[in-house]
Write a protein that holds these residues in place. Structure first.
Motif, PDB file in Angstrom:
ATOM      1  N   UNK A  32      -3.914   0.585  14.557  1.00  0.00           N
ATOM      2  CA  UNK A  32      -3.719   1.958  14.121  1.00  0.00           C
ATOM      3  C   UNK A  32      -2.261   2.212  13.744  1.00  0.00           C
ATOM      4  N   UNK A  33      -2.030   2.710  12.545  1.00  0.00           N
ATOM      5  CA  UNK A  33      -0.707   3.110  12.071  1.00  0.00           C
ATOM      6  C   UNK A  33      -0.908   3.944  10.816  1.00  0.00           C
ATOM      7  N   UNK A  34       0.165   4.438  10.234  1.00  0.00           N
ATOM      8  CA  UNK A  34       0.082   5.257   9.027  1.00  0.00           C
ATOM      9  C   UNK A  34       0.685   4.526   7.836  1.00  0.00           C
ATOM     10  N   UNK A  35       0.016   4.635   6.715  1.00  0.00           N
ATOM     11  CA  UNK A  35       0.573   4.164   5.443  1.00  0.00           C
ATOM     12  C   UNK A  35       1.546   5.220   4.925  1.00  0.00           C
ATOM     13  N   UNK A  36       1.127   6.465   5.011  1.00  0.00           N
ATOM     14  CA  UNK A  36       1.935   7.621   4.617  1.00  0.00           C
ATOM     15  C   UNK A  36       1.387   8.824   5.376  1.00  0.00           C
ATOM     16  N   UNK A  37       2.103   9.912   5.342  1.00  0.00           N
ATOM     17  CA  UNK A  37       1.650  11.107   6.046  1.00  0.00           C
ATOM     18  C   UNK A  37       0.267  11.505   5.542  1.00  0.00           C
TER      19      UNK A  37
ATOM     20  N   UNK B 198       0.825  -1.205   0.000  1.00  0.00           N
ATOM     21  CA  UNK B 198       0.000   0.000   0.000  1.00  0.00           C
ATOM     22  C   UNK B 198       0.862   1.259   0.000  1.00  0.00           C
ATOM     23  N   UNK B 199       1.990   1.251   0.683  1.00  0.00           N
ATOM     24  CA  UNK B 199       2.880   2.412   0.664  1.00  0.00           C
ATOM     25  C   UNK B 199       3.410   2.674  -0.748  1.00  0.00           C
ATOM     26  N   UNK B 200       3.770   1.626  -1.461  1.00  0.00           N
ATOM     27  CA  UNK B 200       4.231   1.758  -2.836  1.00  0.00           C
ATOM     28  C   UNK B 200       3.112   2.273  -3.741  1.00  0.00           C
ATOM     29  N   UNK B 201       1.909   1.727  -3.577  1.00  0.00           N
ATOM     30  CA  UNK B 201       0.773   2.176  -4.374  1.00  0.00           C
ATOM     31  C   UNK B 201       0.470   3.645  -4.104  1.00  0.00           C
ATOM     32  N   UNK B 202       0.556   4.076  -2.841  1.00  0.00           N
ATOM     33  CA  UNK B 202       0.322   5.476  -2.501  1.00  0.00           C
ATOM     34  C   UNK B 202       1.365   6.367  -3.165  1.00  0.00           C
ATOM     35  N   UNK B 203       2.623   5.969  -3.056  1.00  0.00           N
ATOM     36  CA  UNK B 203       3.719   6.751  -3.632  1.00  0.00           C
ATOM     37  C   UNK B 203       3.518   6.967  -5.130  1.00  0.00           C
ATOM     38  N   UNK B 204       2.971   5.957  -5.813  1.00  0.00           N
ATOM     39  CA  UNK B 204       2.786   6.022  -7.259  1.00  0.00           C
ATOM     40  C   UNK B 204       1.378   6.448  -7.677  1.00  0.00           C
ATOM     41  N   UNK B 205       0.499   6.714  -6.704  1.00  0.00           N
ATOM     42  CA  UNK B 205      -0.868   7.127  -7.030  1.00  0.00           C
ATOM     43  C   UNK B 205      -1.659   6.030  -7.722  1.00  0.00           C
ATOM     44  N   UNK B 206      -1.390   4.784  -7.366  1.00  0.00           N
ATOM     45  CA  UNK B 206      -2.022   3.642  -8.023  1.00  0.00           C
ATOM     46  C   UNK B 206      -3.040   2.971  -7.109  1.00  0.00           C
ATOM     47  N   UNK B 207      -3.783   2.048  -7.692  1.00  0.00           N
ATOM     48  CA  UNK B 207      -4.782   1.255  -6.986  1.00  0.00           C
ATOM     49  C   UNK B 207      -5.812   2.180  -6.336  1.00  0.00           C
ATOM     50  N   UNK B 208      -6.124   1.987  -5.063  1.00  0.00           N
ATOM     51  CA  UNK B 208      -7.157   2.816  -4.436  1.00  0.00           C
ATOM     52  C   UNK B 208      -6.766   4.285  -4.394  1.00  0.00           C
ATOM     53  N   UNK B 209      -5.470   4.577  -4.452  1.00  0.00           N
ATOM     54  CA  UNK B 209      -5.000   5.952  -4.353  1.00  0.00           C
ATOM     55  C   UNK B 209      -5.141   6.719  -5.668  1.00  0.00           C
ATOM     56  N   UNK B 210      -5.634   6.049  -6.694  1.00  0.00           N
ATOM     57  CA  UNK B 210      -5.974   6.702  -7.951  1.00  0.00           C
ATOM     58  C   UNK B 210      -7.431   7.112  -7.999  1.00  0.00           C
ATOM     59  N   UNK B 211      -8.183   6.778  -6.967  1.00  0.00           N
ATOM     60  CA  UNK B 211      -9.611   7.104  -6.899  1.00  0.00           C
ATOM     61  C   UNK B 211      -9.803   8.519  -6.356  1.00  0.00           C
TER      62      UNK B 211
END
Length: 83
Positions: free
Chosen positions: A53-58, A30-43
């Motif tokens: 509880x933790x963070x994937x990214x800031x 998920x951190x890689x997908x967030x960094x690249x704006x892919x998967x759910x982070x492209x929505x």
């Protein structure tokens, strides 16, 4: 960093989510997908659910679910058999 902006007709949007295990490879994926704006982070909007509880990214906080998230492991790749 910037993400491409999709122009949609008024009233249209896409909400995506992921339920992830707090152990194993999913956090890194998920951190890689967030960094690249892919998967759910492209929505247009997204959420990540887990039982810890933790963070994937800031700014990407986990939404807590009341479950132990345990399931059988197996198959060709030894992954969770939860789909």
């Amino acid at each position: 960093r910037s993400f491409p902006v999709l122009k949609r007709t008024a009233g249209q949007s896409l909400f995506c989510f992921s339920l992830m295990l707090p152990w194993g490879y999913e956090k890194g994926l998920l951190q890689l997908q967030y960094k690249n704006g892919q998967s759910i982070f492209g929505c247009d909007e997204y959420a990540v659910y887990s039982n810890q509880e933790f963070q994937i990214a800031k700014g990407v906080d986990i939404k807590i679910v009341d479950s132990d998230l345990h399931c059988k492991m197996g198959g060709e790749f030894g992954t969770c058999l939860n789909t």
